[in-house]
Design a protein around this motif. Structure first.
Motif, PDB file in Angstrom:
ATOM      1  N   ASP A  27     -32.665  40.051  14.016  1.00 27.89           N
ATOM      2  CA  ASP A  27     -32.622  38.851  13.188  1.00 27.89           C
ATOM      3  C   ASP A  27     -33.991  38.229  12.994  1.00 27.89           C
ATOM      4  O   ASP A  27     -34.191  37.448  12.058  1.00 27.89           O
ATOM      5  CB  ASP A  27     -31.675  37.822  13.807  1.00 27.89           C
ATOM      6  CG  ASP A  27     -30.974  36.998  12.748  1.00 27.89           C
ATOM      7  OD1 ASP A  27     -30.017  37.497  12.135  1.00 27.89           O
ATOM      8  OD2 ASP A  27     -31.406  35.850  12.515  1.00 27.89           O
ATOM      9  N   THR A  28     -34.952  38.544  13.881  1.00 29.58           N
ATOM     10  CA  THR A  28     -36.302  38.019  13.698  1.00 29.58           C
ATOM     11  C   THR A  28     -37.051  38.721  12.575  1.00 29.58           C
ATOM     12  O   THR A  28     -38.064  38.212  12.090  1.00 29.58           O
ATOM     13  CB  THR A  28     -37.119  38.150  15.005  1.00 29.58           C
ATOM     14  OG1 THR A  28     -37.224  39.532  15.354  1.00 29.58           O
ATOM     15  CG2 THR A  28     -36.439  37.415  16.142  1.00 29.58           C
ATOM     16  N   SER A  29     -36.574  39.896  12.163  1.00 24.92           N
ATOM     17  CA  SER A  29     -37.277  40.648  11.115  1.00 24.92           C
ATOM     18  C   SER A  29     -36.422  40.913   9.883  1.00 24.92           C
ATOM     19  O   SER A  29     -36.949  41.064   8.785  1.00 24.92           O
ATOM     20  CB  SER A  29     -37.778  41.989  11.674  1.00 24.92           C
ATOM     21  OG  SER A  29     -36.701  42.769  12.156  1.00 24.92           O
ATOM     22  N   ILE A  30     -35.098  40.970  10.048  1.00 17.48           N
ATOM     23  CA  ILE A  30     -34.231  41.337   8.928  1.00 17.48           C
ATOM     24  C   ILE A  30     -34.301  40.303   7.806  1.00 17.48           C
ATOM     25  O   ILE A  30     -34.190  40.635   6.622  1.00 17.48           O
ATOM     26  CB  ILE A  30     -32.768  41.526   9.418  1.00 17.48           C
ATOM     27  CG1 ILE A  30     -31.919  42.202   8.342  1.00 17.48           C
ATOM     28  CG2 ILE A  30     -32.149  40.201   9.846  1.00 17.48           C
ATOM     29  CD1 ILE A  30     -30.521  42.563   8.839  1.00 17.48           C
ATOM     30  N   VAL A  31     -34.507  39.037   8.179  1.00 22.99           N
ATOM     31  CA  VAL A  31     -34.534  37.971   7.180  1.00 22.99           C
ATOM     32  C   VAL A  31     -35.792  38.041   6.326  1.00 22.99           C
ATOM     33  O   VAL A  31     -35.779  37.651   5.155  1.00 22.99           O
ATOM     34  CB  VAL A  31     -34.415  36.600   7.870  1.00 22.99           C
ATOM     35  CG1 VAL A  31     -34.507  35.460   6.862  1.00 22.99           C
ATOM     36  CG2 VAL A  31     -33.100  36.506   8.632  1.00 22.99           C
ATOM     37  N   ASN A  32     -36.892  38.545   6.886  1.00 21.36           N
ATOM     38  CA  ASN A  32     -38.148  38.588   6.137  1.00 21.36           C
ATOM     39  C   ASN A  32     -38.018  39.363   4.839  1.00 21.36           C
ATOM     40  O   ASN A  32     -38.600  38.988   3.814  1.00 21.36           O
ATOM     41  CB  ASN A  32     -39.248  39.211   7.003  1.00 21.36           C
ATOM     42  CG  ASN A  32     -39.629  38.332   8.175  1.00 21.36           C
ATOM     43  OD1 ASN A  32     -39.417  37.127   8.137  1.00 21.36           O
ATOM     44  ND2 ASN A  32     -40.165  38.925   9.219  1.00 21.36           N
ATOM     45  N   SER A 151     -38.230  47.289  13.777  1.00 21.85           N
ATOM     46  CA  SER A 151     -38.235  48.307  12.721  1.00 21.85           C
ATOM     47  C   SER A 151     -36.855  48.475  12.109  1.00 21.85           C
ATOM     48  O   SER A 151     -36.707  48.630  10.892  1.00 21.85           O
ATOM     49  CB  SER A 151     -38.713  49.646  13.305  1.00 21.85           C
ATOM     50  OG  SER A 151     -40.019  49.527  13.821  1.00 21.85           O
ATOM     51  N   VAL A 152     -35.834  48.442  12.955  1.00 27.06           N
ATOM     52  CA  VAL A 152     -34.457  48.543  12.461  1.00 27.06           C
ATOM     53  C   VAL A 152     -34.147  47.367  11.541  1.00 27.06           C
ATOM     54  O   VAL A 152     -33.493  47.516  10.506  1.00 27.06           O
ATOM     55  CB  VAL A 152     -33.464  48.593  13.635  1.00 27.06           C
ATOM     56  CG1 VAL A 152     -32.021  48.574  13.125  1.00 27.06           C
ATOM     57  CG2 VAL A 152     -33.697  49.835  14.474  1.00 27.06           C
ATOM     58  N   GLY A 153     -34.626  46.181  11.918  1.00 25.21           N
ATOM     59  CA  GLY A 153     -34.378  44.999  11.109  1.00 25.21           C
ATOM     60  C   GLY A 153     -34.992  45.090   9.723  1.00 25.21           C
ATOM     61  O   GLY A 153     -34.367  44.703   8.728  1.00 25.21           O
ATOM     62  N   VAL A 154     -36.219  45.595   9.642  1.00 24.70           N
ATOM     63  CA  VAL A 154     -36.880  45.743   8.342  1.00 24.70           C
ATOM     64  C   VAL A 154     -36.089  46.692   7.439  1.00 24.70           C
ATOM     65  O   VAL A 154     -35.833  46.403   6.267  1.00 24.70           O
ATOM     66  CB  VAL A 154     -38.320  46.250   8.529  1.00 24.70           C
ATOM     67  CG1 VAL A 154     -38.940  46.601   7.179  1.00 24.70           C
ATOM     68  CG2 VAL A 154     -39.162  45.193   9.232  1.00 24.70           C
TER      69      VAL A 154
END
Length: 514
Positions: A27-32, A151-154
């Motif tokens: 969630d720290t990266s998926i939103v970006n 990486s998964v989030g991106v």
């Protein structure tokens, strides 16, 4: 229940913990990736849009330490499940948001839920696995998830935003959260906690929460105001004063929120400093490295994600297949130092990547070295950071480790982004073509990343205590699959601070977990 069933239930409980940790990290990266769509749909300005990320980051970083201690007091299982519920409800509200205010408030609540759950996860892990070898495997798997989650989030964020809508980067959390609660209730063993009988240090809790939140806010706004601005220096000073007052309060309080005796352990204190520097270097590099691939090498977001896939693959092979045995044989301190050197070498290679880079020659070696180094370093530093935890303090020690990583990530991103932007602007002003100027900024930032990791090597070498082979965490072979292994635990208690957490005897652990 048979011993095999006990062993299976432990790993099933561990799977629940890992799924939640992965969800929180993603969630720290998926939103970006979804920010552009969110801006268009809800009419955010550029400055207001940053609060979609900042609200989550500030709540997450600010509440980790308090959440970890509260987990020790009320029971880590209760804190973990409560955090999942808060996170899941807030994720639903984020997905349903139809205006800016609702989304930002829900993101803050989501960050609070993430802190509640993430702060106690490692504390639960070290009470589930009391055999040193099993604990080593668990820490290795957990560290892999922590390192690969971004990486998964991106990748997931791009796929969900392109194929459905930005709302689903939040809705995807809902079924995971519900499943974690449903399975976590029967699988995770209950612990009654220390209780509030002696009182709670509310003043200390207010000081550390305010200090950390203000500090994280100051860091994430550096790119808007600059390092030398009155805003940054003033709020940074207030944050430092609040944290200093918190330390004074803990030294004077009869029942401190954070007993300062914990930091007498060189391994725990040193490992958290090393982790802060390591995460600062790697987190900032991950962000700027993705921009390098897209803006300099003209990779699409999806291609850029796959370009770094070797990092995750090598990391998985090393952390899941090798790190536990290497920690057992050579000790986590030695493994950590070697891993940090590999990471520094990878970042040094990145600092010379040309504008017309060839993937196989210039990018792939860097990715392999980074995965190799992270696969060695992350499990080792986590083992050292948790090495001083007793069953009574496991949640707090877990919260300290999570806080150092979170603050390191925010600090690294702010510092490296500011450095890169300043160098690029200077180069453009001097007449350098935009792409070369951009690459020059990335080079400087990557060089600073390497320097941060080298600093971590120096601190690790001089501060961390070396342990003989077979005494580091994880320890030697278990006496039997799924058994309680009292001999192994007792032997680990007699080893150095790198062994199974001191005081974690079978009787004490059973008493806390009952």
């Amino acid at each position: 229940m048979t011993s095999i069933a006990n062993g299976r239930s432990r790993w099933l409980a561990f799977t629940v913990l890992c799924s939640v940790q992965l969800m929180v990290i993603i969630d720290t990266s998926i939103v970006n990736i979804a920010l552009r769509s969110i801006k268009t749909d809800l009419g955010f300005s550029d400055s207001a849009l940053s609060w979609v990320v900042n609200a989550y980051t500030i709540a997450f970083g600010g509440l980790l330490l308090v959440s970890g201690r509260l987990g020790d007091l009320i029971g880590r299982k209760r804190m973990f499940l409560a955090g999942i519920v808060v996170f899941t409800v807030a994720s639903t509200l984020c997905g349903l948001a139809q205006n800016q205010e609702m989304l930002i408030i829900a993101r803050f609540v989501q960050g609070a839920g993430a802190a509640m759950a993430a702060a106690v996860v490692m504390g639960i892990v070290i009470t589930i696995f009391r055999e040193p070898q099993q604990l080593g495997k668990a820490i290795a798997a957990f560290s892999f998830i922590a390192a690969a989650g971004g990486s998964v989030g991106v990748l997931a964020g791009g796929l969900l935003t392109d194929s459905i809508s930005w709302h689903w980067v939040f809705f995807i959390n809902v079924p995971i959260g519900i499943a974690a609660v449903v399975f976590g209730i029967p699988l995770i063993e209950s612990d009654r906690g220390l209780g509030f009988d002696k009182g709670v240090d509310l003043i200390g809790g207010a000081l550390v929460t305010a200090g950390l939140m203000l500090g994280v806010y100051t860091i994430v706004k550096v790119t808007d105001y600059g390092w030398g601005s009155a805003h940054t220096l003033g709020l940074g000073a207030v944050s430092a004063v609040l944290l200093a007052l918190f330390v004074v309060r803990q030294a004077m309080a009869s029942d401190p929120l954070v007993p300062l005796r914990l930091f007498r352990s060189r391994n725990m204190s040193g490992a958290n400093i090393v982790q802060l520097l390591l995460v600062a270097g790697m987190f900032g590099f991950n962000f700027l490295g993705a921009l390098y691939l897209q803006l300099v090498l003209n990779y699409s977001p999806t291609v850029a994600s796959f370009a770094f896939l070797p990092v995750a693959l090598v990391l998985a092979v090393v952390s899941l297949g090798m790190s536990a045995r290497l920690n057992t044989r050579y000790g986590p301190r030695n493994v950590l130092l070697v891993g940090l050197l590999f990471i520094a070498a990878a970042l040094a290679l990145a600092a010379r990547a040309p504008v017309q880079a060839d993937y196989v020659i210039d990018v792939l070696p860097m990715a392999v070295l980074l995965g190799l180094g992270a696969g060695l370093a992350m499990p080792a530093v986590m083992a050292l950071a948790m090495s001083g935890a007793t069953p009574q303090d496991a949640g707090l020690v877990s919260g300290v480790a999570s806080t150092s990583g979170m603050v390191g990530g925010a600090l690294g991103l702010a510092v490296l982004t500011a450095i890169s932007s300043a160098r690029t602007q200077t180069e453009v002003t001097d007449g350098v073509d935009p792409k070369s100027a951009l690459n020059s900024g990335f080079h400087l930032a990557f060089g600073v990343s390497a320097a941060l990791v080298v600093a971590a090597v120096i601190i690790g070498f001089f501060v961390l205590e070396s342990t003989p082979p077979q005494q580091g965490l994880p320890g030697g072979p278990p006496p039997g699959e799924g058994e309680e292994a009292p001999e192994a635990v007792a032997g680990a208690e007699e080893s150095s601070a790198d062994a199974l957490p001191e005081g974690a005897s079978v009787d004490a652990a059973d008493e806390v977990r009952s």
